[in-house]
Scaffold this motif. Structure first.
Motif, PDB file in Angstrom:
ATOM      1  N   LEU A 583      41.507  54.021  20.782  1.00 51.00           N
ATOM      2  CA  LEU A 583      40.481  54.650  21.608  1.00 51.00           C
ATOM      3  C   LEU A 583      40.770  54.405  23.088  1.00 51.00           C
ATOM      4  N   GLN A 584      40.787  55.481  23.851  1.00 48.25           N
ATOM      5  CA  GLN A 584      41.046  55.358  25.288  1.00 48.25           C
ATOM      6  C   GLN A 584      39.837  55.719  26.132  1.00 48.25           C
ATOM      7  N   ILE A 585      38.910  56.500  25.588  1.00 48.38           N
ATOM      8  CA  ILE A 585      37.719  56.905  26.329  1.00 48.38           C
ATOM      9  C   ILE A 585      36.486  56.606  25.495  1.00 48.38           C
ATOM     10  N   LEU A 586      35.546  55.899  26.059  1.00 48.53           N
ATOM     11  CA  LEU A 586      34.246  55.670  25.424  1.00 48.53           C
ATOM     12  C   LEU A 586      33.170  55.957  26.461  1.00 48.53           C
ATOM     13  N   LYS A 587      32.358  56.973  26.182  1.00 44.58           N
ATOM     14  CA  LYS A 587      31.281  57.340  27.097  1.00 44.58           C
ATOM     15  C   LYS A 587      29.959  57.219  26.357  1.00 44.58           C
ATOM     16  N   THR A 602      36.329  44.248  23.428  1.00 46.56           N
ATOM     17  CA  THR A 602      37.544  43.909  24.171  1.00 46.56           C
ATOM     18  C   THR A 602      38.792  43.957  23.296  1.00 46.56           C
ATOM     19  N   GLN A 603      38.623  44.215  22.006  1.00 45.02           N
ATOM     20  CA  GLN A 603      39.787  44.389  21.141  1.00 45.02           C
ATOM     21  C   GLN A 603      40.383  45.789  21.267  1.00 45.02           C
ATOM     22  N   LEU A 604      39.640  46.691  21.932  1.00 46.01           N
ATOM     23  CA  LEU A 604      40.140  48.053  22.121  1.00 46.01           C
ATOM     24  C   LEU A 604      41.131  48.056  23.284  1.00 46.01           C
ATOM     25  N   GLN A 605      42.331  47.589  22.994  1.00 46.89           N
ATOM     26  CA  GLN A 605      43.301  47.322  24.042  1.00 46.89           C
ATOM     27  C   GLN A 605      43.758  48.568  24.802  1.00 46.89           C
ATOM     28  N   ASP A 606      43.617  49.730  24.184  1.00 51.77           N
ATOM     29  CA  ASP A 606      44.040  50.960  24.867  1.00 51.77           C
ATOM     30  C   ASP A 606      42.917  51.599  25.670  1.00 51.77           C
ATOM     31  N   LEU A 607      41.715  51.025  25.638  1.00 56.45           N
ATOM     32  CA  LEU A 607      40.570  51.626  26.321  1.00 56.45           C
ATOM     33  C   LEU A 607      40.848  51.734  27.810  1.00 56.45           C
ATOM     34  N   ARG A 608      40.684  52.956  28.317  1.00 54.28           N
ATOM     35  CA  ARG A 608      41.034  53.224  29.718  1.00 54.28           C
ATOM     36  C   ARG A 608      39.829  53.618  30.548  1.00 54.28           C
ATOM     37  N   CYS A 630      43.991  47.904  30.431  1.00 54.99           N
ATOM     38  CA  CYS A 630      44.281  49.311  30.747  1.00 54.99           C
ATOM     39  C   CYS A 630      43.108  50.008  31.422  1.00 54.99           C
ATOM     40  N   LEU A 631      41.992  49.310  31.556  1.00 52.94           N
ATOM     41  CA  LEU A 631      40.760  49.939  32.033  1.00 52.94           C
ATOM     42  C   LEU A 631      40.915  50.481  33.451  1.00 52.94           C
ATOM     43  N   LYS A 632      40.589  51.773  33.619  1.00 57.34           N
ATOM     44  CA  LYS A 632      40.634  52.408  34.930  1.00 57.34           C
ATOM     45  C   LYS A 632      39.245  52.828  35.411  1.00 57.34           C
ATOM     46  N   THR A 633      38.303  52.991  34.494  1.00 56.68           N
ATOM     47  CA  THR A 633      36.926  53.305  34.858  1.00 56.68           C
ATOM     48  C   THR A 633      35.992  52.362  34.132  1.00 56.68           C
TER      49      THR A 633
END
Length: 1114
Positions: A583-587, A602-608, A630-633
């Motif tokens: 998962l990279q996006i969670l809104k 915090t286990q969602l290592q690809d979350l951006r 990887c978090l950008k937002t």
């Protein structure tokens, strides 16, 4: 999308071979064979994409390839996860029973996929698919990186005559029509029907002629509930909380009733005569105003014949000159040489556009990037012009699509996941591209920046339209229906937009889903969705959802992007069990009961991108959020007291977009604040800092001024806000011009101890300023202005000043010109403020909303500011407890359209001259003015007054000259104290058509003299025992409604009631138990408080009061 997906899979397979991971998993030989097959298949993809247009078997081949590629990608993800689980000891632990079983499952699945790919590879040869060398047509594509900034839509060319014909019809031909007029604009797709309707809709003459204008995009599904909802949202600004067709119809009736309205139904396809007749009959019922009209745009003549009451306006193609001009604007742009050989080819090409403005723009945009003659000739001679099943316009669109590089095509076709006419957000779309692997970083260029460039190319090629940029820089846009059709035709079932009903019909070929739940106010069970059919679901998006107690979201390991709007999602349990390693996006949007996020987030290592919006109950974050490297937002971060919850968690995160840091009262030291490293987050554009109401109540002895000093951001912010700050001084960096100069939007909320603000008047870009709760502030800007030739607040348009009891002036410096563009001004509890002349203001919201500040100074302020605003169109006066007489100075407001007066408890009368100059006033609302006795004879001068609303004014008596109000059509009178004297004088109003009365003890006989009445509503008159005998005289009355009047209801019972004969002549009798519009009248001036990150106050208030006048219909 298949090319990008295959590229990813081949790359991963290669890495497995190099790292001997495939050998460890027991699939070494299989991996090498897969890699070879997929490489050969990928080489023919471009040929397959082009041949699928005319070959169904090739299209099916591509879809099978896409499906199996998604599944293989998921298997490879499982391989990676299994490998990571073994760590460095994979060779030691390979013989553990669980590990053997896991490898066996992976091997079995890969063998199944490999068999399918073998078949697909053989079919590649059978279908004669060839490897294609990239043609000249894609050379030089990097030129698009030099595009200019986004601009608004260009001028409409070649449609002046059409516009005049449609406007003339609406204003002249049907102005006296008693029946609902339906006029259709008919033309093929891409011909400019919607554009013409937009031009007509926004024509000043149309705006003046119609009381109410509504725009509804119908598209292919003519769903009455959806159309009714759109009408309500268009006028009310929000989704109606109505679950049944009946309640929705009643709400819309109240909106449209007795108004000369223009309803535009855009892009209509309905061919069901009965369904249209039902909707048309609904629109006609009770409408007594001449000239109400419906304007329809459609591609089909049969739709126009079914819907229209007049012959349709057939939109022909543009002239050759107009088409050439549109083409030239795109192909040659500014300062590009119009070489003779290119012009000659271009004039041949535009003939292929068959008069379509859409085709001309797309074709011109394609050739913008080609400068050589042979490139233009290649386009002219393209095989796509000869495809038999394509109309000429679609041929242009396909040609432009196939001139995109393979790597960019999935970014375009993915847009099919959104519904037609959906307003997409540029940043959100780029995030979705990123999450699904359609874009990747290039060199030192971050992937988000690559996404910006991809979007710019698609926009430059006219794939996107109706681009808008709001005050905070958020860009939204739409796709033309034909371009959406193109994207959908290419993706097939891969990307789909559903509603709650069609969502139960998923197939195994769908991989990206959006869903809109229309009016779903009952529990929704996700288990009814056949997700198990979907082998690899990557995207799940919910739009405009208000779900009641929805079931837990199911486990979908393959998801890359999840956006949920579930309003009752209380603990996010549905995420704790998901294997969402990819998962990279969670809104999380509009989850009001969400109080915490899962600990394992915090286990969602690809979350951006983690976006949290309107989740007001959220009070904590997961521990160690810094693990999400990887978090950008991260739109919201809440500081906690324990280790792992502090600002140090933000230090290494390279965040962009918006960041709202809450819980700053829990910061223990300046050093901890500096650990946030805000100055290093160069991509942030909006920053909001909040201290809670219990600042320093946890026993933490912290210097908040030092904390704020340590929270210095970088210099590129566009929006900044601070809430609950208890320090006396703002930090030095808030006086740094390089940090402040780019700010567009600033909020100071409850900074009660501060005495001085930064030099805000000198900020060149500042358009919105909100200041609330600073008791010792004397000036908004204390700074020195060396030259009086300099202007202050040169860009400010929206200004809100609340709870500033000692504010004296905007500037300490005198003689400086200021606020040249200010259009909205909200001021309350600022009694000492001296203001210059402000001729640009159109909406003023002025009040004294706190008892501590009540004084005559507030009344003086009202008189002063009204005198300086002669262009005022909307005036709201709230809570002036010392105001006893409405001041004479109001008569200067000759262009004022609406006047709303609320809770002025000491107001006794309007002065003789206060109303005399209000020649443009159309709406007058008076609410809870308990001492008000007289409106003065000046009421007779309100020649333009159309609506009058009076609520809870127990001593008010109407003046004797109400007969002069010749334009007054609607009145709503409510009297909670039983003052029936207020009804005296209504009977002489000559043209009153709609009357709503509530909370009266009896109804006088004089009401029977109001023979112009067409609709009467009696609401909550529980003590009224009978109707006046004179009601039989209301010969024009066509609708009689009652709400919560038990005695009258009994007496008015059809045939048997004692008062039945008094109303038996009325065609429509309504007994309404749930009444939705009256709450609007009852509380017309409730002003909601503004929190730090709330929606723009200006838009909310302006829309509330504009729609207020549209909804008070009887």
């Amino acid at each position: 999308m298949t090319d990008v997906l295959l590229g990813t899979v081949i790359q991963i397979l290669g890495s497995f071979v190099r790292e001997e991971l495939s050998t460890f998993l027991g699939v070494g030989e299989l991996t090498q064979k897969l890699c070879g097959n997929l490489t050969a298949i990928r080489a023919v993809l471009q040929d397959a994409e082009e041949k699928q247009i005319t070959s169904r078997v090739v299209k099916d081949w591509l879809q099978k390839l896409t499906d199996v590629a998604y599944v293989l990608d998921d298997i490879l993800d499982d391989c990676t996860i299994t490998s990571k689980a073994h760590g460095d000891n994979k060779w030691i632990t390979r013989f553990h029973p669980k590990k053997i079983l896991a490898r066996w499952h992976i091997g079995k699945r890969m063998k199944e996929v490999a068999k399918k790919i073998d078949v697909i590879a053989e079919e590649r040869i059978k279908f004669g698919l060839q490897a294609v060398v990239m043609e000249d047509r894609q050379r030089g594509d990097d030129e698009w990186r030099q595009t200019t900034s986004v601009v608004t839509e260009p001028k409409v060319y070649g449609r002046d005559r059409d516009r005049e014909q449609v406007v003339e019809f609406l204003l002249s031909h049907v102005v006296d029509s008693e029946e609902l007029s339906v006029y259709s604009i008919v033309g093929v797709g891409g011909q400019g029907k919607t554009t013409l309707a937009q031009v007509v809709f926004n024509d000043e003459r149309v705006d003046t002629h119609f009381n109410l204008k509504i725009w509804v995009c119908v598209s292919e599904d003519f769903n009455m509930m959806k159309v009714l909802q759109s009408i309500i949202e268009s006028t009310d600004g929000k989704n109606p909380d109505l679950s049944s067709l009946e309640s929705m119809q009643k709400k819309v009736k109240n909106i449209l009733q007795n108004k000369r309205y223009l309803l535009v139904l855009d892009d209509v396809w309905i061919e069901d005569q009965e369904k249209w007749n039902q909707f048309k009959y609904f629109l006609q019922r009770g409408n007594g105003t001449k000239g109400a009209s419906v304007l329809v745009t459609t591609r089909l003549d049969i739709v126009a014949s079914i819907m229209g009451t007049y012959p349709a306006h057939h939109l022909l193609g543009l002239s050759d000159d107009a088409i050439w001009y549109l083409f030239k604007q795109k192909a040659f742009e500014t300062n590009r040489e119009e070489r003779a050989e290119l012009v000659a080819i271009g004039k041949e090409l535009v003939r292929k556009c068959v008069g379509s403005p859409l085709a001309a723009k797309v074709l011109g945009s394609l050739l913008r990037f080609k400068s050589e003659e042979h490139q233009w000739l290649s386009v002219k001679d393209s095989k796509f012009w000869s495809l038999s099943e394509d109309n000429p316009i679609m041929s242009v669109l396909r040609l432009s699509y196939f001139n995109l590089k393979l790597s960019l095509r999935p970014c375009f076709t993915f847009c099919a996941v959104f519904p037609k006419d959906f307003e997409m957000v540029k940043e959100a779309l780029i995030h979705l591209w990123l999450a699904n692997g359609f874009i990747s970083s290039v060199g030192n260029l971050e992937v988000e920046h690559v996404g910006q460039e991809v979007w710019n190319e698609l926009y430059a090629r006219s794939f996107f339209q109706e681009v808008k940029t709001d005050k905070k820089g958020e860009v939204t846009f739409k796709m033309h229906d034909l371009i959406h059709d193109l994207a959908q035709s290419i993706t097939g079932e891969e990307c789909m937009a559903f509603d709650d009903k069609s969502l139960t019909n998923l197939t195994g070929r769908v991989h990206h889903i959006s869903c809109s739940f229309i009016n779903l106010y009952k529990p929704f069970n996700y288990n009814t969705i056949p997700f198990k059919k979907v082998e690899s679901l990557r995207t799940f998006l919910e739009f405009d959802v208000s779900l009641a107690d929805s079931a837990l979201f199911p486990s979908i390991p393959s998801l890359r992007a999840l956006c949920t709007c579930s309003s009752q999602l209380s603990t996010l349990k549905s995420l704790t069990h998901l294997r969402l390693q990819n998962l990279q996006i969670l809104k999380l949007v509009n989850c009001p009961d969400l109080c915490s996020l899962p600990k394992k987030l915090t286990q969602l290592q690809d979350l951006r991108h983690l976006v949290i919006k309107d989740c007001n109950s959220l009070d904590s974050m997961p521990s160690k959020i810094s693990k999400l490297t990887c978090l950008k937002t991260l739109s919201t971060f809440i500081v906690g007291l324990k280790a792992g919850f502090g600002l140090a968690e933000l230090h290494d995160l390279q965040l962009g977009g918006k960041l709202h840091i809450r819980g700053l009262e829990n910061v223990s030291s300046e050093w901890d604040a500096k650990e946030a490293n805000l100055i290093g987050k160069k991509e942030l554009n909006r920053l909001y800092l909040s201290w809670g109401s219990h600042a320093n109540s946890q026993g933490i002895d912290t210097d908040v001024e030092q904390v704020l000093e340590a929270l210095e951001p970088h210099t590129g912010l566009k929006g900044f806000g601070i809430e609950g700050y208890v320090g006396i001084h703002f930090p030095h960096w808030m006086r740094n011009a390089s940090i402040l100069e780019g700010l567009v939007d600033i909020t100071f909320y409850n900074c009660n101890n501060c005495q001085r603000l930064p030099p805000l008047g000198k900020l060149p870009c500042l358009t919105t300023l909100y200041v609330f709760g600073m008791r010792d502030l004397k000036y908004i800007d204390n700074d020195i202005y060396k030259s009086t030739s300099k202007k202050a607040f040169i860009s400010l348009k929206n200004l809100t000043l609340l709870g500033l009891p000692n504010l004296e002036r905007m500037l300490k410096a005198e003689g400086v010109e200021m606020l040249p563009q200010l259009s909205y001004f909200n001021i309350s509890n600022v009694p000492k403020l001296a203001l210059p002349s402000l001729p640009s203001i159109e909406l003023l919201d002025v009040g004294q909303k706190n008892h501590r500040y009540h004084s005559n100074k507030g009344v003086d302020l009202l008189e002063r500011i009204v005198c300086s605003m002669h262009n005022l169109k909307f005036l709201i006066i709230v809570n002036f407890h010392e105001l006893k007489v409405l001041p004479d100075d109001l008569h200067f407001l000759s262009v004022l359209k609406e006047l709303h007066i609320s809770r002025c408890y000491e107001l006794k009368s309007f002065s003789m001259h206060a109303l005399q100059g209000l020649i443009s006033l159309r709406v007058l609302t008076i609410y809870k003015c308990h001492e008000l006795r007289s409106l003065s004879e000046g009421m007779g001068d309100l020649a333009s007054l159309e609506r009058l609303v009076i609520e809870d004014c127990p001593q008010l008596v109407l003046p004797s000259n109400m007969n002069k109000l010749t334009s007054l059509r609607q009145a709503a009178i409510s009297c909670c104290s039983g003052n029936s004297r207020i009804l005296q004088g209504l009977e002489v109003i000559p043209s009153l058509q709609n009357l709503a009365l509530s909370f009266f003890d009896y109804l006088p006989e004089s009401l029977g003299a109001m023979t112009s009445l067409q609709r009467v509503e009696i609401i909550s008159c529980t003590n009224v025992k009978s109707l006046p005998n004179s009601f039989q005289n209301l010969i024009n009355l066509h609708t009689w409604s009652m709400v919560k009047c038990p005695k009258l209801e009994k007496r008015s019972k059809k045939g048997t009631g004692e008062d039945w004969q008094k109303i038996a002549h009325v065609p429509k009798l309504e007994l309404i138990t749930i009444y939705t519009y009256y709450s609007i009248i009852l509380n017309p001036l409730l002003i909601s408080s503004c929190s730090l990150c709330s929606t723009n106050t200006f838009v909310l208030r302006l829309f509330r009061f504009l729609t207020l006048t549209q909804h008070q219909q009887m």
